[in-house]
Design a protein around this motif. Sequence first.
Motif, PDB file in Angstrom:
ATOM      1  N   LYS A  41       0.755  -1.182   0.298  1.00 35.54           N
ATOM      2  CA  LYS A  41      -0.025  -0.242   0.542  1.00 35.54           C
ATOM      3  C   LYS A  41       1.018   1.175  -0.094  1.00 35.54           C
ATOM      4  CE  LYS A  41      -3.335  -2.360   2.472  1.00 35.54           C
ATOM      5  NZ  LYS A  41      -2.963  -3.896   2.525  1.00 35.54           N
ATOM      6  N   LYS A  42       0.558   2.022  -0.740  1.00 43.93           N
ATOM      7  CA  LYS A  42       1.283   3.340  -1.423  1.00 43.93           C
ATOM      8  C   LYS A  42       0.735   3.898   0.087  1.00 43.93           C
ATOM      9  CE  LYS A  42       2.635   6.946  -4.529  1.00 43.93           C
ATOM     10  NZ  LYS A  42       2.538   7.697  -5.320  1.00 43.93           N
ATOM     11  N   ASN A  43       0.535   4.659   1.346  1.00 45.35           N
ATOM     12  CA  ASN A  43       0.871   5.548   1.946  1.00 45.35           C
ATOM     13  C   ASN A  43       0.978   4.659   3.291  1.00 45.35           C
ATOM     14  OD1 ASN A  43      -1.877   3.931   2.727  1.00 45.35           O
ATOM     15  ND2 ASN A  43      -2.048   4.660   4.467  1.00 45.35           N
ATOM     16  N   ASP A  71      -1.759  12.046  -0.844  1.00 46.94           N
ATOM     17  CA  ASP A  71      -1.805  10.474  -0.555  1.00 46.94           C
ATOM     18  C   ASP A  71      -2.814   9.154   0.130  1.00 46.94           C
ATOM     19  OD1 ASP A  71      -1.922   8.608  -3.269  1.00 46.94           O
ATOM     20  OD2 ASP A  71      -0.118   8.156  -2.428  1.00 46.94           O
ATOM     21  N   GLY A  72      -3.338   8.786  -0.306  1.00 49.67           N
ATOM     22  CA  GLY A  72      -3.866   7.961   0.155  1.00 49.67           C
ATOM     23  C   GLY A  72      -5.111   7.999   1.706  1.00 49.67           C
ATOM     24  N   THR A  75      -9.038   6.986   2.092  1.00 41.74           N
ATOM     25  CA  THR A  75      -9.092   5.892   1.534  1.00 41.74           C
ATOM     26  C   THR A  75      -9.115   4.407   2.070  1.00 41.74           C
ATOM     27  OG1 THR A  75      -7.276   5.320   0.915  1.00 41.74           O
ATOM     28  CG2 THR A  75      -7.906   6.570  -0.343  1.00 41.74           C
ATOM     29  N   HIS A  78      -5.858   3.767   4.444  1.00 38.48           N
ATOM     30  CA  HIS A  78      -4.862   4.382   4.965  1.00 38.48           C
ATOM     31  C   HIS A  78      -4.855   4.376   6.949  1.00 38.48           C
ATOM     32  CE1 HIS A  78      -4.233   8.696   6.884  1.00 38.48           C
ATOM     33  NE2 HIS A  78      -3.147   8.307   5.656  1.00 38.48           N
TER      34      HIS A  78
END
Length: 174
Positions: A41-43, A71-72, A75, A78
């Motif tokens: 996951k990006k976050n 960002d994120g 969602t 997060h």
Amino acid sequence: MEKKPFYLFKRKLPSGKSVYYWYHYRADGTRSTPESTGKTKKNEAFNFCVKRLENQGRFCISGLTFGEFADGWFTENHYYLRNKRDIGKIKDSTVHSRQVALNKYILPYFSNYVLTGITSDDVFKFRKMLINNNLSGNYIKSIMQALSIMLKDATERELIPKNPIPSNMGEVKT
């Protein structure tokens, strides 16, 4: 052009799983070799990178933009939303309205601002822009709540020294 403290990108592993990798620039200006964050996951990958650079004493948060920070947010994956869901304090409709507020109003306005550079004056101008768009008072309040939650979190995580939401704008509950 100033370089960001680090860069994230996705790689697909032979197993089919996608994992975020990162690289950063050393003090001498050379680029590190890409390393896996181990995060899907990006976050989570972003927070991993921040923590790694903080532990090395080399992280300079001054270049972090609001867009990168945002960002994120709002969602399912997060950390803020996971924590609120764990204690049963947030409804799906609230999450949806905050996502819309972030994507439709907050990000277009603040995305390129350096996070540490957002001032109370910027927040007042943003609110004035919302009023000039003839949005209802309740909707403006909802948008400002979403922004307040994010900036309060940035303050608690010590990404910014002080929350730029002016105290005379009213305390916003999270």
